[in-house]
Design an enzyme around this catalytic site. Structure first.
Site, short mmCIF file in Angstrom:
data_model
loop_
_atom_site.label_atom_id
_atom_site.label_comp_id
_atom_site.label_asym_id
_atom_site.label_seq_id
_atom_site.Cartn_x
_atom_site.Cartn_y
_atom_site.Cartn_z
N LYS A 38 60.09 41.86 47.66
CA LYS A 38 61.02 40.73 47.54
C LYS A 38 62.46 41.22 47.42
O LYS A 38 63.35 40.71 48.09
CB LYS A 38 60.67 39.87 46.31
CG LYS A 38 59.26 39.28 46.35
CD LYS A 38 59.02 38.30 45.20
CE LYS A 38 58.99 38.91 43.82
NZ LYS A 38 57.84 39.82 43.57
N ARG A 73 58.20 31.24 39.16
CA ARG A 73 56.95 31.96 38.96
C ARG A 73 55.86 31.08 38.35
O ARG A 73 54.74 31.57 38.15
CB ARG A 73 57.18 33.14 38.03
CG ARG A 73 57.40 34.49 38.76
CD ARG A 73 57.65 35.50 37.67
NE ARG A 73 57.42 36.87 38.00
CZ ARG A 73 58.38 37.73 38.37
NH1 ARG A 73 59.60 37.32 38.56
NH2 ARG A 73 58.08 38.99 38.56
N ARG A 82 57.89 53.58 42.98
CA ARG A 82 59.26 53.18 43.30
C ARG A 82 60.33 53.86 42.45
O ARG A 82 61.50 53.86 42.83
CB ARG A 82 59.45 51.66 43.35
CG ARG A 82 59.30 50.88 42.09
CD ARG A 82 59.43 49.38 42.41
NE ARG A 82 59.02 48.53 41.31
CZ ARG A 82 58.85 47.22 41.41
NH1 ARG A 82 59.04 46.60 42.55
NH2 ARG A 82 58.49 46.52 40.36
N ARG A 91 61.75 51.51 35.58
CA ARG A 91 61.51 50.26 34.85
C ARG A 91 60.42 50.45 33.82
O ARG A 91 59.38 51.05 34.10
CB ARG A 91 61.11 49.16 35.84
CG ARG A 91 62.28 48.57 36.56
CD ARG A 91 61.86 47.58 37.61
NE ARG A 91 60.92 46.57 37.14
CZ ARG A 91 60.64 45.47 37.82
NH1 ARG A 91 61.24 45.24 38.96
NH2 ARG A 91 59.77 44.60 37.34
N ARG A 105 50.65 42.56 35.35
CA ARG A 105 51.52 41.65 36.10
C ARG A 105 50.79 41.04 37.30
O ARG A 105 51.03 39.88 37.65
CB ARG A 105 52.81 42.38 36.54
CG ARG A 105 53.80 42.49 35.37
CD ARG A 105 55.13 43.02 35.83
NE ARG A 105 55.05 44.45 36.09
CZ ARG A 105 55.77 45.09 37.01
NH1 ARG A 105 56.62 44.44 37.74
NH2 ARG A 105 55.63 46.39 37.16
P1 AMP Z 1 60.81 41.13 38.43
O1 AMP Z 1 61.99 42.03 38.45
O2 AMP Z 1 61.00 39.89 39.24
O3 AMP Z 1 59.52 41.83 38.75
O4 AMP Z 1 60.66 40.62 36.92
C1 AMP Z 1 60.39 41.53 35.87
C2 AMP Z 1 59.82 40.78 34.68
O5 AMP Z 1 60.79 39.83 34.21
C3 AMP Z 1 58.57 39.97 34.93
O6 AMP Z 1 57.38 40.74 34.87
C4 AMP Z 1 58.64 38.93 33.82
O7 AMP Z 1 58.28 39.50 32.57
C5 AMP Z 1 60.15 38.63 33.77
N1 AMP Z 1 60.50 37.55 34.71
C6 AMP Z 1 61.30 37.65 35.81
N2 AMP Z 1 61.39 36.48 36.44
C7 AMP Z 1 60.64 35.59 35.72
C8 AMP Z 1 60.31 34.23 35.87
N3 AMP Z 1 60.78 33.51 36.92
N4 AMP Z 1 59.50 33.67 34.95
C9 AMP Z 1 59.04 34.37 33.90
N5 AMP Z 1 59.29 35.67 33.69
C10 AMP Z 1 60.08 36.29 34.60
#
Ligand code: AMP
Length: 184
Positions: A13, A88, A127, A131, A142
């Site tokens: 993404k 999400r 990657r 993180r 996840r």
């Molecule tokens: P990402 O960078 O999009 O993979 O997001 C990393 C983490 O941030 C996720 O595993 C969630 O813990 C939190 N997070 C990011 N976006 C959301 C969302 N839209 N709803 C809930 N938690 C989120």
């Protein structure tokens, strides 16, 4: 124009969002990036989000919806946005419908990237972005959360003809061309 990049962790993404930003001159809104910045700066939102993110759980809906609604008040989003990692949950999707209606920037077009699970795990573990949630346990959790809470969001959009499924494997530029071909 609003585009939602949808898919499990490791689907690409963020990579495709960066290419869409270039192509369509739209701003990028990644809730994950917002949270990581908030954690780094030790803001109240960051403090609230940290334990969920480290556990691979979703940050509570209202926290997420509030930061997105607030962010979208900025003029840089006046012509729309590329959403990455949001919505999400179905609640978040319904909230976004209302927010976009208020802003009048048009319904979102959803690009759902599909990648086999073994490949997702391999990508995330390799990657190297440092993180805290990119561990084997983190990615497995996840993915489970994705299946349970996020996958149903696709039906929300597909039922209204707003979703396109794109194969997210192979060359990055080929994937991008597939995306461009279905965007209107
Ligand atoms: P990402 O960078 O999009 O993979 O997001 C990393 C983490 O941030 C996720 O595993 C969630 O813990 C939190 N997070 C990011 N976006 C959301 C969302 N839209 N709803 C809930 N938690 C989120």
């Amino acid at each position: 124009m609003n585009i939602i990049l949808f898919g499990p962790p490791g689907a690409g993404k963020g990579t495709q969002a960066a290419k869409l930003v270039e192509e369509y001159k739209l701003p990028h809104l990644s809730t994950g990036n917002i949270f990581r910045a908030a954690i780094k700066n030790e803001t109240p939102v960051g403090l609230k989000a940290k334990s969920y993110i480290d556990a691979g759980e979703l940050v509570p809906d209202q926290v997420v919806v509030d930061i997105v609604a607030e962010a979208l008040e900025d003029d840089i989003y006046a012509n729309g946005c590329i959403f990455d990692g949001f919505p999400r949950t179905v609640f978040q999707a319904e909230s976004l419908d209302k927010i976009l209606e208020k802003h009048g920037t048009g319904d979102a077009q959803v690009i759902a990237l599909t990648v086999p699970e073994e490949e997702l795990i391999r990508r995330v573990l390799s990657r190297g972005e440092g993180r805290s949630d990119d561990t084997e346990e983190g990615i497995k959790n996840r993915l489970a959360v994705y299946q349970k809470e996020t996958a149903p969001v696709l039906a929300h959009y597909a039922n209204r003809g707003q979703a396109k499924i794109i194969e997210g494997t192979g060359d990055v530029n080929d994937i991008f061309n597939r995306i461009k071909a279905v965007l209107s």
